[in-house]
Motif scaffolding. Sequence first.
Motif, mmCIF file in Angstrom:
data_model
loop_
_atom_site.group_PDB
_atom_site.id
_atom_site.type_symbol
_atom_site.label_atom_id
_atom_site.label_comp_id
_atom_site.label_asym_id
_atom_site.label_seq_id
_atom_site.Cartn_x
_atom_site.Cartn_y
_atom_site.Cartn_z
ATOM 1 N N ARG A 114 24.888 -97.960 -34.229
ATOM 2 C CA ARG A 114 24.184 -96.974 -35.053
ATOM 3 C C ARG A 114 25.066 -95.743 -35.287
ATOM 4 N N TRP A 115 26.315 -95.849 -34.838
ATOM 5 C CA TRP A 115 27.225 -94.716 -35.045
ATOM 6 C C TRP A 115 28.562 -95.269 -35.538
ATOM 7 N N PRO A 116 28.551 -95.845 -36.767
ATOM 8 C CA PRO A 116 29.760 -96.533 -37.252
ATOM 9 C C PRO A 116 30.970 -95.593 -37.333
ATOM 10 N N ALA A 117 30.713 -94.292 -37.576
ATOM 11 C CA ALA A 117 31.851 -93.371 -37.708
ATOM 12 C C ALA A 117 32.636 -93.302 -36.399
ATOM 13 N N LEU A 118 31.927 -93.422 -35.276
ATOM 14 C CA LEU A 118 32.609 -93.371 -33.974
ATOM 15 C C LEU A 118 33.521 -94.595 -33.835
ATOM 16 N N LEU A 119 32.964 -95.777 -34.163
ATOM 17 C CA LEU A 119 33.768 -97.000 -34.029
ATOM 18 C C LEU A 119 34.994 -96.922 -34.934
ATOM 19 N N GLN A 120 34.772 -96.363 -36.125
ATOM 20 C CA GLN A 120 35.879 -96.259 -37.091
ATOM 21 C C GLN A 120 36.966 -95.321 -36.543
ATOM 22 N N LEU A 121 36.516 -94.183 -35.999
ATOM 23 C CA LEU A 121 37.474 -93.215 -35.454
ATOM 24 C C LEU A 121 38.251 -93.853 -34.285
ATOM 25 N N ASN A 123 38.825 -96.946 -33.794
ATOM 26 C CA ASN A 123 39.707 -97.982 -34.331
ATOM 27 C C ASN A 123 40.985 -97.366 -34.903
ATOM 28 N N GLN A 124 40.806 -96.308 -35.729
ATOM 29 C CA GLN A 124 41.962 -95.667 -36.385
ATOM 30 C C GLN A 124 42.869 -95.000 -35.358
ATOM 31 N N SER A 125 42.252 -94.171 -34.489
ATOM 32 C CA SER A 125 43.091 -93.351 -33.612
ATOM 33 C C SER A 125 43.867 -94.213 -32.618
ATOM 34 N N THR A 126 43.198 -95.271 -32.083
ATOM 35 C CA THR A 126 43.906 -96.050 -31.054
ATOM 36 C C THR A 126 45.034 -96.864 -31.669
ATOM 37 N N LYS A 127 44.971 -97.085 -32.993
ATOM 38 C CA LYS A 127 46.052 -97.872 -33.615
ATOM 39 C C LYS A 127 47.016 -96.975 -34.375
ATOM 40 N N SER A 128 46.802 -95.667 -34.301
ATOM 41 C CA SER A 128 47.592 -94.716 -35.091
ATOM 42 C C SER A 128 49.080 -94.805 -34.726
ATOM 43 N N GLY A 129 49.922 -94.476 -35.698
ATOM 44 C CA GLY A 129 51.362 -94.462 -35.433
ATOM 45 C C GLY A 129 51.757 -93.222 -34.626
ATOM 46 N N ASN A 130 50.870 -92.217 -34.580
ATOM 47 C CA ASN A 130 51.198 -90.971 -33.886
ATOM 48 C C ASN A 130 50.802 -91.098 -32.395
ATOM 49 N N VAL A 136 44.673 -89.473 -27.514
ATOM 50 C CA VAL A 136 43.352 -88.853 -27.639
ATOM 51 C C VAL A 136 42.299 -89.923 -27.917
ATOM 52 N N GLY A 137 42.652 -90.880 -28.771
ATOM 53 C CA GLY A 137 41.713 -91.971 -29.083
ATOM 54 C C GLY A 137 41.363 -92.769 -27.838
ATOM 55 N N LEU A 138 42.381 -92.999 -27.006
ATOM 56 C CA LEU A 138 42.121 -93.782 -25.784
ATOM 57 C C LEU A 138 41.305 -92.988 -24.768
ATOM 58 N N LEU A 139 41.488 -91.662 -24.775
ATOM 59 C CA LEU A 139 40.662 -90.812 -23.898
ATOM 60 C C LEU A 139 39.197 -90.963 -24.314
ATOM 61 N N LEU A 140 38.947 -90.864 -25.612
ATOM 62 C CA LEU A 140 37.569 -90.965 -26.117
ATOM 63 C C LEU A 140 37.006 -92.360 -25.803
ATOM 64 N N LEU A 141 37.802 -93.368 -26.086
ATOM 65 C CA LEU A 141 37.367 -94.749 -25.835
ATOM 66 C C LEU A 141 36.987 -94.907 -24.348
ATOM 67 N N ASN A 142 37.843 -94.383 -23.485
ATOM 68 C CA ASN A 142 37.615 -94.521 -22.049
ATOM 69 C C ASN A 142 36.295 -93.868 -21.624
ATOM 70 N N LYS A 143 36.066 -92.624 -22.070
ATOM 71 C CA LYS A 143 34.844 -91.919 -21.649
ATOM 72 C C LYS A 143 33.601 -92.624 -22.188
ATOM 73 N N VAL A 144 33.668 -93.049 -23.450
ATOM 74 C CA VAL A 144 32.487 -93.659 -24.077
ATOM 75 C C VAL A 144 32.156 -94.991 -23.390
ATOM 76 N N ILE A 145 33.209 -95.755 -23.052
ATOM 77 C CA ILE A 145 32.942 -97.071 -22.461
ATOM 78 C C ILE A 145 32.577 -96.949 -20.979
ATOM 79 N N GLU A 146 33.195 -95.999 -20.279
ATOM 80 C CA GLU A 146 32.854 -95.836 -18.864
ATOM 81 C C GLU A 146 31.367 -95.539 -18.691
ATOM 82 N N SER A 147 30.804 -94.755 -19.621
ATOM 83 C CA SER A 147 29.379 -94.414 -19.499
ATOM 84 C C SER A 147 28.471 -95.518 -20.004
#
Length: 1088
Positions: A114-121, A123-130, A136-147
């Motif tokens: 129900r929060w497609p923008a989060l999944l999109q973000l 997806n983009q950030s963890t695959k980013s060339g930067n 930062v994307g992996l930090l967010l992914l980690n916190k969201v999945i840990e909870s």
Amino acid sequence: MTEELEQILSQLTQPDNAIIQQATAQLKQAFKDPAIIPGLCAVMSGSQNPQIRQSAAVMLRLRVKKHWKKISPNDRESLKAVVLQAFMQETEHTVQHSLSQLCAVMVKHETPDRWPALLQLLNQSTKSGNPHDRQVGLLLLNKVIESNPEPFKPHYCQLLQLLRSVLEDHNNPTALYYCILTLTAITAFTGTEEMHLMRSILPNLIVALKCLIKADENQASEAMEVFNELMESEVSIIVPHVADVVRFFLEVGSDTNLSDSLRVKALSCVTFLIKLKSKTVLKQKLLNPILQAIFPILTAAPPPGEQDPEDEEDDSGDGTDNESPKHCAAQIIDTMALHMPPEKLFQQLMPLTQTCLASENPYQRKGGLMCLAVLAEGCADHIRTKMLKSVLQTVCQSLSDSSEVVRSAGLFALGQFSEHLQPEVSTYCSELMPLLLGYLSSLNQAKIGHVTKAFYALENFMENLGADIEPYLPTLMETMLSALNNTDNPKIKELAVSAIGAIANAAKELLVPYFTPVIESLKGFLTTTTEEMRSLQTQSLDTLSVLARTIGKDVFSPLAAECVQLGLNLTDTIDDPDLRRCTYSLYSAVSIVTPDCLTPHLTAITTVMLYALKSSEGVTAHLEEDKTFVLLDDDDDDDENEEKDTEDFLEDDKGTDVHDVTGFSVENAYIDEKEDACEALGEIAFNAGVAFQPFLESSFQQVYEMRDFPHEDVRRAAFGAMGQFCRAQHKVWKENPTEANHQALLKLLDIVVPCFLETVRTEPERHVVMGVLESMNSVIKSCKEEVFKNPSRLKEISHAIRDVLKKKTPCQDSGGDEVDDEDQQAEYDAMLQEFAGEGIPLVAASVPADNFFPFLNDLLPFIMNKAKSSCTVADRSFSVGTIAEILHALMSVSGGRGVAGRLSNRLLPVLVAGAKDSDPEVRNNSVFGLGCLAQAAGPIVVSDYPMMLSVFSNLLSKESDLRVIDNLCAALCRMIMSNVDAVPLEQVLPALVARLPLKEDQEENNTVFSCLAMLYTHSPALVVNLMKPIVAASSHVLGNKDVDKESQNISVALMQKFAQNHSAEFQAAVTSLPAEQRDSLSAAISAS
């Protein structure tokens, strides 16, 4: 509103209490305004001050967590957009961290889909060339999945592919760190389709961890948790790579350039793997590489000018030193001993140990001794039966080593041997006691740390000596009493008080002459309240409990009430879990001696103990972030819920969600207190009987709650107490047989027995399952048929026993490993099966034999299997002992004779072979079993009498073990009582009577004198001919405190018949006795 909020939040960070209180009041007001959400969003994304941005994020998180439903749909949507935007533009790591936690709480309410923008973000950030965006994307992914690990399950396969590619990004250690934490979070939730992916990731994981170690050892240490998680929830993922994984652990554990904490982490992973998968470790031939890697760690010398923690002056001496690589190396060997077959372990371990012991280097010699010490618990049988003499010699020599480090290790090893290698080690009393007493004579010159170790060895050795301690008592007590009265050092006093407890355990009533001075000293210690006396007081309470249990009722009873009062006074004035714990065991001890003394205080006593069980004191939840805001609680709320967030935020978020907690740590003292409270409640309930009834229900409920406690020792104690409560209720019902008491018992059994069975089916800790089986056995033994009133119970209990005997329970490491060599297993695994096997005769004695027969038929092969000559002595002894007890049980139940008869053809050959075994205990159990078979099966085995009699006759002619001879006499008596005409009495009886009186197994006097009394009726002439030796045997039984009253009565009755009917022969027989026996015989006859 934005500016106003920014103002308030900045005031909250001021160091001035008045300003903070004013700001809190304003904040409470602000929270009543619905505009608070957009206001905080604006501050969170717009403030220039990172600390205020972070505060706004935390405030929002608390608001969302508690009141998501009250936030308007528009505010929710804008919050979802703002938080992601704020997250991507944020540059401060602490603020990113708080924002990612805010997202995690929002995902809880809004599923990921129900929060497609989060999944999109993500997806983009963890695959980013930067690289920074990826981090930062992996930090967010980690916190969201840990909870929220479960809602993301549909995305796991995709996620694992992403994590696999991140693991190859070796130049971005922060990304690796968050990636591995995320992997750890989902491990427990993965299903079969993810397994394959997880397995293929493992090699990359090891490489990534090596990179992370180079970059940041603390992060690497935390990331290594992934292996514990994998081993605990999905060990099959590791099994194909187990050799690589172990090699990695050993490389890290052996690298002295790394921090101790990281090396400890790696070595503890090896310990954990051995505990869970010892068979795989052996099968993959990893035992030798592990030993080769850990011996250098175990024997390393500390840096110049330093000492190992356990050799430092202030060490407590009980071997529980702080976690160090060396301690972990010893722990690995300890775990191997507990989980591997001794033959396989010793074959590879002993050559290394012997090299160390022969070395010139004291730290090598110390390592060798430590290794012997930690083997004693897990491989006790192996050491006792195969190598006791040589290892004791080694240890005794070490006590006179030139190096104190080696002498200390020798004392530790001797203490371990004394604790675990009983009873054989006690036979070396005359060699060891002088050595230990020599140590004590130099009490005042030696260092305290070293004296502590000497006391540890002495205590463990003395505790099991029994009456053999008598010759040493004067010297021992003189030393201890002088230490109590003449030393200023409280540590020495504490050691002496503890030693007196150990002496009392052995000496029992022999200690009476010293009782008064000891008690006076203890009372003196227990009535002072100074802080530095605390551990001396704790020890004094412990020793007081031992005295209560051992010194004898008559001596202790007069003091019992005063002791209870002492305990209550201490816990009223001092808040200390160790002190409370010791008062619990004091109350238990008093409940055995004089339960009436406890009755007036039961309310106070149970209140303290139940509080200890409920209390979460000493349990710390590690929260993700340390709260920076501290503010006093404020109760005058108009709308409680509305303003709760402010308080939670300002205090310390009390309603912590389990997912916000990164772990729990519990202080040991509080765990020990809970464990001892359970044990004491159970024991007091049983001993106090009816007086405990008003407290039984509340105590039971609180103890029952402990069955899931995180710490295994508390779980085990809770199951023990639950069994005691059932026995207590049964005793009350037997004393007051009302219907209400009976129903209360059945209700209790209906809760407890299913709980036991469920635990056997699911509990991973072997030590807890042993406790459950032991507790269940004690309940069946006491409550007998009441346990089986529920028609399905017999089947369930039989199946639980069968599963343990088949090694099919979770605590038996059988998952997927085909068990190849049935005969070789760790001693503790064998012990677990013994606890299960002991239940079989107890069930057999509780239900009609025909009902149990189909289950018994199913169980017997597992027991008979262990009687093979290739099995260990312990297994063979257990096998024939269990068969004998089953036959003994069948004597007393309906249909028992028929069932014993049906089993006789299968059991007879096993028992006859056992009677010829090389080990006396196996022979003893087999002879007992043959006697029980004759008695239980009756006429059907008469045709086997000639063969049995020839076995017994052969044995009698050459047997030297006194207990076996006693059991031969009893077995012959059972055969005679079962079928007198099938035994050639003229040959058998004189040979039997010549072996009387019984020397070791006094319980069998009942059998022997019942048989003689029966024969006197059946063939009086034969018995009268043997009157002289029979009277002499009787004189040893009468007035003997080791012989039960019933046996003494049977013997007296026979003597009275002799006196009435054959007075001349009887007088002659009596006159020929030594004066002392003559007196005890006449006293017993005239008294009856």
